[in-house]
Design a protein around this motif. Structure first.
Motif, PDB file in Angstrom:
ATOM      1  N   TRP A 165       2.754  -4.233  -5.400  1.00 50.75           N
ATOM      2  CA  TRP A 165       2.510  -3.557  -6.976  1.00 50.75           C
ATOM      3  C   TRP A 165       1.661  -4.488  -7.551  1.00 50.75           C
ATOM      4  O   TRP A 165       1.667  -4.174  -8.401  1.00 50.75           O
ATOM      5  CB  TRP A 165       3.757  -3.624  -7.309  1.00 50.75           C
ATOM      6  CG  TRP A 165       5.031  -2.612  -6.755  1.00 50.75           C
ATOM      7  CD1 TRP A 165       5.618  -3.127  -6.255  1.00 50.75           C
ATOM      8  CD2 TRP A 165       4.734  -1.857  -7.230  1.00 50.75           C
ATOM      9  NE1 TRP A 165       6.576  -2.336  -5.852  1.00 50.75           N
ATOM     10  CE2 TRP A 165       6.552  -0.803  -6.832  1.00 50.75           C
ATOM     11  CE3 TRP A 165       4.323  -0.478  -7.503  1.00 50.75           C
ATOM     12  CZ2 TRP A 165       7.052   0.367  -6.416  1.00 50.75           C
ATOM     13  CZ3 TRP A 165       4.751   0.937  -7.678  1.00 50.75           C
ATOM     14  CH2 TRP A 165       6.185   1.628  -7.069  1.00 50.75           C
TER      15      TRP A 165
ATOM     16  N   SER B 298      -2.166  -9.291  -2.067  1.00 49.00           N
ATOM     17  CA  SER B 298      -1.242  -8.745  -1.854  1.00 49.00           C
ATOM     18  C   SER B 298       0.205  -8.529  -1.957  1.00 49.00           C
ATOM     19  O   SER B 298       0.586  -9.674  -2.257  1.00 49.00           O
ATOM     20  CB  SER B 298      -1.842  -9.020   0.418  1.00 49.00           C
ATOM     21  OG  SER B 298      -0.820 -10.122   0.038  1.00 49.00           O
TER      22      SER B 298
ATOM     23  N   LEU C   5      -1.124  -3.072  -9.573  1.00 52.50           N
ATOM     24  CA  LEU C   5      -1.143  -2.090 -10.415  1.00 52.50           C
ATOM     25  C   LEU C   5      -0.464  -3.000 -11.260  1.00 52.50           C
ATOM     26  O   LEU C   5      -0.878  -2.781 -12.816  1.00 52.50           O
ATOM     27  CB  LEU C   5       0.124  -1.359  -9.999  1.00 52.50           C
ATOM     28  CG  LEU C   5      -0.128   0.166  -9.417  1.00 52.50           C
ATOM     29  CD1 LEU C   5      -1.607  -0.126  -8.924  1.00 52.50           C
ATOM     30  CD2 LEU C   5       0.900   0.265  -7.691  1.00 52.50           C
TER      31      LEU C   5
ATOM     32  N   ILE D 256     -10.718   8.686  -2.324  1.00 54.56           N
ATOM     33  CA  ILE D 256      -9.460   9.737  -2.403  1.00 54.56           C
ATOM     34  C   ILE D 256     -10.152  10.634  -2.494  1.00 54.56           C
ATOM     35  O   ILE D 256      -9.549  12.071  -2.276  1.00 54.56           O
ATOM     36  CB  ILE D 256      -8.933   8.952  -4.280  1.00 54.56           C
ATOM     37  CG1 ILE D 256      -8.479   8.159  -3.916  1.00 54.56           C
ATOM     38  CG2 ILE D 256      -8.169  10.497  -4.392  1.00 54.56           C
ATOM     39  CD1 ILE D 256      -7.662   7.553  -5.150  1.00 54.56           C
TER      40      ILE D 256
ATOM     41  N   ALA E 284       7.177   9.154  -7.577  1.00 47.58           N
ATOM     42  CA  ALA E 284       7.631   7.862  -7.766  1.00 47.58           C
ATOM     43  C   ALA E 284       8.772   7.322  -7.698  1.00 47.58           C
ATOM     44  O   ALA E 284       9.769   7.239  -7.746  1.00 47.58           O
ATOM     45  CB  ALA E 284       6.136   7.542  -8.695  1.00 47.58           C
TER      46      ALA E 284
ATOM     47  N   PRO F 296       5.996   4.069 -12.005  1.00 46.72           N
ATOM     48  CA  PRO F 296       7.510   4.650 -11.569  1.00 46.72           C
ATOM     49  C   PRO F 296       7.829   3.725 -10.230  1.00 46.72           C
ATOM     50  O   PRO F 296       7.097   3.808  -9.253  1.00 46.72           O
ATOM     51  CB  PRO F 296       7.255   5.990 -11.783  1.00 46.72           C
ATOM     52  CG  PRO F 296       4.724   5.572 -11.916  1.00 46.72           C
ATOM     53  CD  PRO F 296       5.055   4.409 -12.266  1.00 46.72           C
TER      54      PRO F 296
ATOM     55  N   ALA G 144      -7.226  12.754  -1.352  1.00 47.04           N
ATOM     56  CA  ALA G 144      -5.836  12.537  -1.167  1.00 47.04           C
ATOM     57  C   ALA G 144      -5.179  12.907  -2.621  1.00 47.04           C
ATOM     58  O   ALA G 144      -6.490  12.730  -3.951  1.00 47.04           O
ATOM     59  CB  ALA G 144      -6.112  10.811  -1.277  1.00 47.04           C
ATOM     60  N   GLU G 145      -3.732  12.638  -3.018  1.00 46.34           N
ATOM     61  CA  GLU G 145      -3.533  12.851  -4.548  1.00 46.34           C
ATOM     62  C   GLU G 145      -2.672  11.937  -4.926  1.00 46.34           C
ATOM     63  O   GLU G 145      -3.045  11.099  -4.836  1.00 46.34           O
ATOM     64  CB  GLU G 145      -2.158  13.432  -3.960  1.00 46.34           C
ATOM     65  CG  GLU G 145      -2.004  14.835  -3.263  1.00 46.34           C
ATOM     66  CD  GLU G 145      -1.869  15.918  -3.959  1.00 46.34           C
ATOM     67  OE1 GLU G 145      -0.681  16.209  -4.744  1.00 46.34           O
ATOM     68  OE2 GLU G 145      -1.972  17.414  -2.899  1.00 46.34           O
ATOM     69  N   LYS G 146      -2.700  12.152  -6.485  1.00 45.88           N
ATOM     70  CA  LYS G 146      -2.557  11.057  -7.084  1.00 45.88           C
ATOM     71  C   LYS G 146      -0.944  10.794  -7.085  1.00 45.88           C
ATOM     72  O   LYS G 146       0.082  11.802  -7.231  1.00 45.88           O
ATOM     73  CB  LYS G 146      -2.583  10.874  -8.848  1.00 45.88           C
ATOM     74  CG  LYS G 146      -4.461  10.943  -8.353  1.00 45.88           C
ATOM     75  CD  LYS G 146      -4.514   9.635  -9.639  1.00 45.88           C
ATOM     76  CE  LYS G 146      -6.024   9.730  -9.488  1.00 45.88           C
ATOM     77  NZ  LYS G 146      -6.765   7.978  -9.955  1.00 45.88           N
ATOM     78  N   VAL G 147      -0.124   9.446  -7.228  1.00 44.38           N
ATOM     79  CA  VAL G 147       0.853   9.619  -7.307  1.00 44.38           C
ATOM     80  C   VAL G 147       1.565  10.463  -9.026  1.00 44.38           C
ATOM     81  O   VAL G 147       0.860  10.041  -9.916  1.00 44.38           O
ATOM     82  CB  VAL G 147       2.152   8.515  -7.924  1.00 44.38           C
ATOM     83  CG1 VAL G 147       3.080   7.947  -7.865  1.00 44.38           C
ATOM     84  CG2 VAL G 147       1.555   7.964  -6.220  1.00 44.38           C
TER      85      VAL G 147
ATOM     86  N   GLY H 130     -12.378   3.089  -3.455  1.00 47.11           N
ATOM     87  CA  GLY H 130     -11.378   3.280  -3.501  1.00 47.11           C
ATOM     88  C   GLY H 130     -10.602   4.732  -4.143  1.00 47.11           C
ATOM     89  O   GLY H 130     -10.668   6.290  -3.425  1.00 47.11           O
ATOM     90  N   THR H 131     -11.784   4.961  -5.548  1.00 53.01           N
ATOM     91  CA  THR H 131     -12.161   6.175  -6.244  1.00 53.01           C
ATOM     92  C   THR H 131     -12.433   7.068  -5.127  1.00 53.01           C
ATOM     93  O   THR H 131     -12.490   8.266  -5.364  1.00 53.01           O
ATOM     94  CB  THR H 131     -12.292   6.250  -7.830  1.00 53.01           C
ATOM     95  OG1 THR H 131     -11.911   4.526  -8.117  1.00 53.01           O
ATOM     96  CG2 THR H 131     -12.686   7.167  -8.466  1.00 53.01           C
TER      97      THR H 131
END
Lengths: 123, 123
Positions: A25, A22, A28, A107, A120, A49, A112-115, A103-104
DNA sequence: AGAGGTACTTACCAAAAGGTAAGTACCTGA
DNA sequence: TCAGGTACTTACCTTTTGGTAAGTACCTCT
């Protein structure tokens, strides 16, 4: 006087795993390092980003403390520091894979949108 | 006017999954519901030593919004409400299993303690 | 000479997350 | 009658998390 803890006590394994992942980032960073094998500080910054330098090192330091990433400093000028995943970082990444697939799917379900970079990037 | 979002945009699947699981008690709620099949509000509260009622409903409402839990209200007095996992809640739980195992390994490695009731309970 | 890159560090601030304690309305059991 | 249980709701406060912007020291490129 350390401000970091992440040493329990925990209710269960998920609790303990979430504790090290948690952070806005961290997952990622994990992915970025897994994807490229080894990355320099500025490469990570550009690969994520929107991340601030402060949070990036803070997260990297914590992940180093937690034994997830290895930090290799080359004593040269200009400075060069390379980050890579340790054994435990790699296995954590593998354990996150099913969650990523879930999660995919989510989405797709919620549309949902991708960043995007323009969303960003701050400038 | 909703204060909840959890609809992206996301960088990747893990990002999207973490969004619905992050919250101090959410993974524990997931586990508790999976373990018992269906639980009443007060049963959950007792099963999660240390949780405040405010956070418990807040988390339950968000998880309901996210399609993870089902809330069944029985119009009787005294009130009776039963919570259970939906299809997506169940699959999320399954996706969390490897992460739980990794966390269990980490607990062993660092020698972390399990939460005991006297640590968790506030009174 | 001056811009821009390397990898940070620091002080300050805003937002988010979570906790405390009280109130609601009605019921059961001692 | 009165404590205690049902499932919440609300106001207020503290803690945690993350962001901004500046500074550091030294280098290369134009």
């Amino acid at each position: 006087m350390t401000k970091s803890a992440r040493r329990g006590p925990y209710f269960c394994g998920i609790d303990a795993a979430m504790d090290v992942v948690s952070g806005k980032w961290k997952s990622l960073i994990l992915w970025e390092l897994h994807d490229h094998g080894t990355r320099r500080f500025a490469e990570l910054r550009r690969g994520l980003p929107g991340v601030s330098e402060k949070m990036l090192i803070q997260h990297l330091r914590e992940m180093e403390e937690d034994g997830l990433v290895h930090r290799e400093v080359y004593r040269e000028v200009p400075p060069k520091v390379e980050y890579s995943l340790t054994e435990h970082g790699l296995s954590l990444n593998a354990a996150l894979a099913p969650l990523g697939e879930w999660g995919t799917g989510r989405i797709r379900r919620i549309g949902a949108e991708k960043v995007s970079f323009d969303v960003a990037a701050t400038s």
